[in-house]
Design a protein around this motif. Structure first.
Motif, mmCIF file in Angstrom:
data_model
loop_
_atom_site.group_PDB
_atom_site.id
_atom_site.type_symbol
_atom_site.label_atom_id
_atom_site.label_comp_id
_atom_site.label_asym_id
_atom_site.label_seq_id
_atom_site.Cartn_x
_atom_site.Cartn_y
_atom_site.Cartn_z
ATOM 1 N N MET A 1 0.616 -1.229 0.028
ATOM 2 C CA MET A 1 -0.093 -0.204 -0.069
ATOM 3 C C MET A 1 0.946 1.245 0.175
ATOM 4 O O MET A 1 1.847 1.346 0.609
ATOM 5 C CB MET A 1 -1.008 0.093 1.221
ATOM 6 C CG MET A 1 -2.003 0.967 1.059
ATOM 7 S SD MET A 1 -3.131 0.690 2.394
ATOM 8 C CE MET A 1 -3.495 1.993 3.132
ATOM 9 N N LYS A 2 0.322 2.264 -0.778
ATOM 10 C CA LYS A 2 1.387 3.453 -0.944
ATOM 11 C C LYS A 2 1.063 4.399 0.168
ATOM 12 O O LYS A 2 0.019 4.587 0.591
ATOM 13 C CB LYS A 2 0.803 4.128 -2.167
ATOM 14 C CG LYS A 2 1.649 4.987 -2.621
ATOM 15 C CD LYS A 2 1.481 5.841 -3.925
ATOM 16 C CE LYS A 2 2.591 6.832 -4.222
ATOM 17 N NZ LYS A 2 2.275 7.000 -5.840
ATOM 18 N N LYS A 3 2.224 5.045 0.679
ATOM 19 C CA LYS A 3 2.160 6.029 1.976
ATOM 20 C C LYS A 3 2.433 7.193 1.369
ATOM 21 O O LYS A 3 3.183 7.478 0.506
ATOM 22 C CB LYS A 3 3.128 5.592 3.132
ATOM 23 C CG LYS A 3 2.644 4.336 3.883
ATOM 24 C CD LYS A 3 3.569 4.248 4.767
ATOM 25 C CE LYS A 3 3.203 3.067 5.741
ATOM 26 N NZ LYS A 3 4.215 2.689 6.768
ATOM 27 N N PHE A 4 1.673 8.229 1.782
ATOM 28 C CA PHE A 4 1.786 9.669 1.498
ATOM 29 C C PHE A 4 2.277 10.403 2.686
ATOM 30 O O PHE A 4 1.899 10.351 3.828
ATOM 31 C CB PHE A 4 0.370 10.359 0.974
ATOM 32 C CG PHE A 4 -0.051 9.520 -0.232
ATOM 33 C CD1 PHE A 4 0.540 10.225 -1.523
ATOM 34 C CD2 PHE A 4 -0.861 8.511 -0.259
ATOM 35 C CE1 PHE A 4 0.165 9.527 -2.497
ATOM 36 C CE2 PHE A 4 -1.252 8.013 -1.348
ATOM 37 C CZ PHE A 4 -0.647 8.539 -2.554
ATOM 38 N N GLU A 5 3.286 11.478 2.547
ATOM 39 C CA GLU A 5 3.601 12.305 3.642
ATOM 40 C C GLU A 5 2.559 13.498 3.654
ATOM 41 O O GLU A 5 2.186 13.879 2.842
ATOM 42 C CB GLU A 5 4.787 12.757 3.309
ATOM 43 C CG GLU A 5 6.045 11.656 3.326
ATOM 44 C CD GLU A 5 7.401 12.244 3.020
ATOM 45 O OE1 GLU A 5 7.554 13.487 3.306
ATOM 46 O OE2 GLU A 5 8.336 11.707 2.414
#
Length: 94
Positions: A1-5
């Motif tokens: 799963m992609k993480k965003f800052e």
């Protein structure tokens, strides 16, 4: 799963109609003042003048936003950087 800052400084570069938020607020204040002028002194010349003034202000603000060096009135860095303590005493006068 992609993480965003989390980007916390979004207000620094927020743009509305191509203007930073502070310049957009200046434009909106000018438009509200112009509407008050039109309401209290209704005339065709005043309406045309207000429209021309607001369009001119928008063009000037867009140009200022495109060239941020026009807004900078002072120098960013001092001419001399030193660690020497600043004092008003002059030891060479005596």
């Amino acid at each position: 799963m992609k993480k965003f800052e989390v980007y916390k400084n979004i207000r620094k570069r927020a743009m509305i109609f191509g203007l930073p938020v502070s310049l957009f607020a200046l434009l909106i204040v000018s438009i509200i003042a112009s509407l008050l002028v039109i309401i209290f002194s209704f005339g065709l010349g005043i309406i045309a003048g207000v429209i021309i003034f607001n369009c001119g202000l928008y063009i000037v603000l867009i140009r200022m936003a495109q060239r941020p060096q026009l807004l900078q009135l002072t120098h960013t860095f001092p001419k001399i950087i030193t660690n020497k303590k600043s004092t008003l005493l002059d030891y060479e006068e005596a």
